[in-house]
Design an enzyme around this catalytic site. Structure first.
Site, PDB file in Angstrom:
ATOM      1  N   HIS A 187       0.813  -1.218   0.000  1.00  0.00           N
ATOM      2  CA  HIS A 187       0.000   0.000   0.000  1.00  0.00           C
ATOM      3  C   HIS A 187       0.849   1.271   0.000  1.00  0.00           C
ATOM      4  CE1 HIS A 187       0.061   1.961   3.936  1.00  0.00           C
ATOM      5  NE2 HIS A 187       0.644   0.843   4.270  1.00  0.00           N
ATOM      6  N   ARG A 294     -11.155  -1.833 -16.613  1.00  0.00           N
ATOM      7  CA  ARG A 294     -11.041  -3.136 -15.940  1.00  0.00           C
ATOM      8  C   ARG A 294     -12.063  -3.160 -14.814  1.00  0.00           C
ATOM      9  NH1 ARG A 294      -5.059  -2.233 -16.505  1.00  0.00           N
ATOM     10  NH2 ARG A 294      -4.181  -4.070 -17.531  1.00  0.00           N
ATOM     11  N   ARG A 330     -14.660  -3.666 -20.249  1.00  0.00           N
ATOM     12  CA  ARG A 330     -14.324  -5.090 -20.323  1.00  0.00           C
ATOM     13  C   ARG A 330     -15.162  -5.854 -19.317  1.00  0.00           C
ATOM     14  NH1 ARG A 330      -8.311  -7.150 -19.113  1.00  0.00           N
ATOM     15  NH2 ARG A 330      -8.922  -6.784 -16.967  1.00  0.00           N
ATOM     16  N   GLU A 429      -5.406 -12.164 -26.433  1.00  0.00           N
ATOM     17  CA  GLU A 429      -4.355 -12.330 -25.426  1.00  0.00           C
ATOM     18  C   GLU A 429      -4.009 -13.800 -25.209  1.00  0.00           C
ATOM     19  OE1 GLU A 429      -5.696 -10.440 -21.765  1.00  0.00           O
ATOM     20  OE2 GLU A 429      -7.745 -11.113 -22.047  1.00  0.00           O
ATOM     21  N   ASN A 452      -0.094  -8.066 -22.052  1.00  0.00           N
ATOM     22  CA  ASN A 452       0.378  -8.632 -20.772  1.00  0.00           C
ATOM     23  C   ASN A 452       0.178 -10.141 -20.752  1.00  0.00           C
ATOM     24  OD1 ASN A 452       0.563  -5.953 -20.209  1.00  0.00           O
ATOM     25  ND2 ASN A 452      -1.207  -5.883 -18.850  1.00  0.00           N
ATOM     26  N   ASP A 453      -1.033 -10.558 -21.105  1.00  0.00           N
ATOM     27  CA  ASP A 453      -1.301 -11.987 -21.108  1.00  0.00           C
ATOM     28  C   ASP A 453      -0.764 -12.654 -22.361  1.00  0.00           C
ATOM     29  OD1 ASP A 453      -2.566 -12.794 -18.674  1.00  0.00           O
ATOM     30  OD2 ASP A 453      -4.217 -11.473 -19.219  1.00  0.00           O
ATOM     31  N   ARG A 463       3.454 -14.224 -15.663  1.00  0.00           N
ATOM     32  CA  ARG A 463       3.729 -12.783 -15.596  1.00  0.00           C
ATOM     33  C   ARG A 463       3.939 -12.277 -14.175  1.00  0.00           C
ATOM     34  NH1 ARG A 463      -2.188 -10.217 -17.464  1.00  0.00           N
ATOM     35  NH2 ARG A 463      -1.948  -8.522 -16.007  1.00  0.00           N
ATOM     36  N   CYS A 500      -4.026  -2.686 -25.568  1.00  0.00           N
ATOM     37  CA  CYS A 500      -4.306  -2.155 -24.231  1.00  0.00           C
ATOM     38  C   CYS A 500      -3.412  -2.749 -23.150  1.00  0.00           C
ATOM     39  CB  CYS A 500      -5.775  -2.345 -23.874  1.00  0.00           C
ATOM     40  SG  CYS A 500      -6.237  -4.066 -23.723  1.00  0.00           S
TER      41      CYS A 500
END
Ligand code: PEP
Ligand code: MG
Length: 589
Positions: A187, A294, A330, A429, A452-453, A463, A500
């Site tokens: 955090h 997201r 999404r 992805e 990313n994926d 990842r 994206c």
């Protein structure tokens, strides 16, 4: 002292050493008749900590939504069986005092964390530790020094910073942060980045080397803390600080200009967001809409799963904020790194290959329908589009579209209006989606590449696994070839392509991505937009195509990375050669 750079910028000033060292916990044996009282004392401390955490969370929501979400995990941990029930059981079994027993539970937990190869969870270890310290304070009845008394600008130096610390700090007076614990996902990192406070974490023995009042520098660009800088050092960091400030200022100067190449090709730069709050600020970075909303975080921050109405209101707020600009929503992409309390899927052996993304939605049609109806209803208020995550076959899109059709019919039955022609898109992805891209394109209006994926699945590199992080290579020839295939197929099918994933916001990749095909838009963290835009405005598409053609002939990550780095550094020395931009020379205003 070297640490982890978690929030950019340079802070120079006086240290304020915050004593957050741990308590010395003594072991006490209980008499039989004392055991139940001790358990009650422990339960009271848990209840008190919970109330404190909820209060902190409510205050955090006013600062930053994303930060408040993190604090939810604290409340969840206070309900955790292992933390609470194990401690109670052990108080009974071993007849030891609550403080000691809780501390033992914590140690067991921490040992477990040490054996986990998950960067994200490792970051959470410090948070768990902090939570236990808060319970211990309530058990011991120890109140701690409060930061609200700070009256002048300081740099906070501490072992750790609890959520209540971050909230009680007079933020105008906090110039920088340096801590011994924490990383980007804990955090402290998220808090500092959300507020733009330069911060460095993870420096061992930091607090034993600095006293309140010492002159210190926190370099959040290169992850360093310097104590007692000499005259020469001070001048150097003052320059670096000023250069960084001017650099950011200059980048923001282009926010009203379009992202158009020198030879007139326009790319739309959109923002990735995780809460509707962010929609209010993204225009200040020049975002032309939302390319990826997201929605998982809506579910992760709620104690109950949000229903159709709640989703609709949330999406409507974003659509209205954006007006005519696109808002790509999404559908739920839970699973793997994003877990939900209400829908546990984390007991799978291979969660990355498990029930995630569209697979989960198709397995739970009611959940999916409420999302689709929420999105459809919001579509009336702006330029809303639906995006399906983790598509690996055409049949998934067909099933998803059938449910979308059903959602439309249900709304019609209830005479609720929506945009009948809402556009739908598939995230590309997975390798399967890439290989069958031509078929997939037949069923959608647009595609959005989730690099990313895609990188994770193409290269078989988890990842979030630090052991293989060095092999997670966006510039792997397989990734570049896959992108090329996707672009070529989309051109043939005359469909729009968006990127994206993180790669879309990496300025080092901008020229290559433009060269690989007809890119309609790039969607990224809003603060990356100005830099990517700057690059687009200074290149010709023709040159980008030549670069891509050359890269497509290279056979290794090393060759490709070196070639791109050299090209980009030569073209944009101020942006890619940090020594030049922030250290050695003053950038003219
Ligand atoms: C991606 O995979 O590139 C992506 C944008 O989605 P996420 O990071 O949410 O999985
Ligand atoms: Mg993804």
């Amino acid at each position: 002292m070297k640490g982890i750079a978690v929030s950019k910028g340079v802070a120079i000033g006086k240290a304020y050493l915050l004593d957050r060292s741990k308590f010395c916990i003594l072991k006490q044996k209980l008499e039989d008749h004392e055991v139940e009282n001790e358990i009650q004392r422990f339960r009271d401390a848990i209840a008190k900590t919970k109330v404190q955490m909820v209060d902190i969370k409510n205050r955090a929501e006013k600062i930053a939504d994303k930060y408040a979400v993190i604090l939810d995990t604290y409340t969840l941990l206070l309900d955790d069986d292992i933390l609470v029930n194990d401690t109670i059981e052990n108080i009974r079994k071993n007849r030891t005092n609550a403080e000691w027993t809780l501390n033992q539970t914590l140690q067991n937990f921490l040992n477990l964390f040490d054996n986990i190869n998950d960067d994200y969870l490792k970051g959470k270890k410090d948070d768990l530790d902090l939570l236990v310290q808060a319970i211990l304070r309530n058990l011991i009845g120890h109140s701690q020094e409060t930061l609200s008394d700070i009256q002048e600008p300081v740099i906070i130096v501490t072992h750790s910073l609890s959520p209540s610390d971050t909230l009680s700090m007079p933020r105008n007076f906090i110039k920088g942060l340096a801590t011994e614990t924490g990383g980007k996902t804990s955090h402290v990192g998220i808090f500092a980045a959300a507020l733009g406070i330069p911060a460095v974490t993870g420096i061992k023995n930091l607090t034993s080397q600095i006293n309140t009042g010492d002159n210190v520098v926190v370099d959040g660009i290169d992850g360093e803390v310097i104590v007692h800088p000499n005259e020469e050092n001070s001048q150097y960091f003052l320059k670096k600080q000023e250069n960084y400030r001017r650099y950011e200022e200059r980048l923001l100067a282009n926010i009203h200009q379009s992202a158009e190449t020198l030879d007139g090709h326009q790319i739309h730069l959109l923002a990735n967001i995780e809460s509707n709050q962010e929609a209010k600020t993204l225009r200040k970075f020049g975002a032309e809409g939302v390319g990826l909303y997201r929605t998982e975080f809506l579910y992760m921050s709620a104690s109950n799963l949000p229903g159709e109405r709640e989703l609709y209101e949330n999406f409507k707020a974003v659509a209205q904020e954006m007006g005519k600009r696109p808002v790509v929503i999404r559908t739920l992409d839970i699973g793997m790194d994003k877990q939900l309390a209400g829908i546990p899927t984390n007991d799978e052996d291979n969660p990355a290959l498990g029930l995630r993304g569209i697979r989960l939605s198709l397995a739970k049609p009611e959940l999916f329908l409420s999302q689709l109806k929420g999105i459809l209803r919001a579509s009336l208020y702006g330029n809303v589009k639906v995006l399906y995550p983790m598509i690996s076959s055409v049949s998934e899109i067909i099933q998803a579209n059938e449910l979308l059709q059903k959602a439309k019919e249900l709304l019609k039955e209830d005479q609720i209006p929506f945009d009948e022609n809402i556009e739908i898109g598939a995230m590309i992805e997975t390798p399967a989606a890439t290989i069958c891209i031509d078929h997939i394109l037949e069923h959608v209006n647009f595609i959005s590449i989730g690099t990313n994926d895609l990188i994770q699945y193409l290269l078989a590199i988890d990842r979030v696994n630090e052991n293989v992080a060095h092999l997670y290579q966006p510039f792997h020839p397989a990734v570049i070839r896959a992108l090329k295939q996707i672009f070529d197929a989309a051109k043939k099918a005359n469909k729009k392509v968006s990127i994206c994933g993180e790669l879309g916001g990496d300025p080092m990749a901008t020229m290559l991505l433009l060269g690989l095909g007809d890119l309609h838009d790039l969607s990224m963290e809003p603060h990356s937009i100005p830099k990517v835009k700057k690059i687009i405005r200074l290149i010709r598409l023709e040159e980008a195509r030549q670069m891509a053609d050359h890269v497509l002939n290279l056979s290794s990550v090393e060759e490709i990375s070196q070639f791109i780095a050299k090209e980009m550094r030569t073209r944009f020395p101020d942006d890619f050669d940090r020594d030049l931009s922030f250290q050695e020379k003053i950038i003219p205003a």
